[in-house]
Design a protein around this motif. Structure first.
Motif, short mmCIF file in Angstrom:
data_model
loop_
_atom_site.label_atom_id
_atom_site.label_comp_id
_atom_site.label_asym_id
_atom_site.label_seq_id
_atom_site.Cartn_x
_atom_site.Cartn_y
_atom_site.Cartn_z
N TYR A 27 0.84 -1.20 0.00
CA TYR A 27 0.00 0.00 0.00
C TYR A 27 0.87 1.24 0.00
N GLN B 279 -3.76 3.71 -1.56
CA GLN B 279 -3.71 2.87 -2.74
C GLN B 279 -3.22 1.49 -2.34
N SER C 115 -2.10 -2.27 -3.65
CA SER C 115 -1.60 -2.87 -4.89
C SER C 115 -1.03 -4.24 -4.61
N GLN C 116 -0.84 -4.99 -5.67
CA GLN C 116 -0.28 -6.34 -5.61
C GLN C 116 -1.01 -7.20 -4.57
#
Length: 152
Positions: free
Chosen positions: A86, A94, A96-97
């Motif tokens: 994040y 955000q 991610s992954q």
């Protein structure tokens, strides 16, 4: 007639001013501060406007943690363990992954699916006391959490 007009004006002004004084500013009730978000366990209470009902003995209760040092996010979706990375700013978040285990969970009312669908929409966050709201790009809460009490 003039006395009545002055009295009505004075009462109206007093009502407006007292209303302004009694309303808390948004900064007093809501905080966007990464330190309040990170390094604690957040237990999910709502997906959207729907309350999550889980037993305290249940495995993988929907929850999330943000590790400040590694910028990694981890938790559970109600069935599977989840993890990812994040980035956070003043009020943006955000994820991610994102990845997770793939266990077969029965009778969980699709909490895992709904939780992950909601996580995919997250762009902002807001902390209010011991409550965390993850918000979509329109500012709508998609997930709500309460800060878990950690045993000593």
């Amino acid at each position: 007639m003039l006395k009545q007009l002055v009295l009505i004006t004075a009462l109206g002004t007093a009502a407006i001013l007292s209303g302004c004084e009694s309303m808390p500013s948004s900064s007093a009730t809501s905080t966007q501060n990464p330190q309040l978000l990170q390094n604690r366990t957040w237990v999910a209470t709502h997906i959207g406007n729907t309350a999550i009902q889980t037993s305290p003995q249940a495995r993988n209760i929907p929850s999330i943690q943000f590790d400040e040092a590694t910028k990694r996010v981890s938790g559970a979706d109600g069935c599977n363990r989840i993890m990812g990375s994040y980035s956070v700013n003043r009020d943006t978040l955000q994820l991610s992954q994102m990845a997770g285990t793939r266990m077969a969970c029965l009778n969980n009312n699709n909490i895992d699916r709904d939780f992950n669908d909601a996580l995919a929409k997250v762009t902002h966050y807001k902390t209010i006391g011991k409550t965390l709201q993850l918000l979509d790009r329109y500012g709508n809460p998609v997930l709500k959490f309460e800060s878990a009490v950690q045993p000593r």
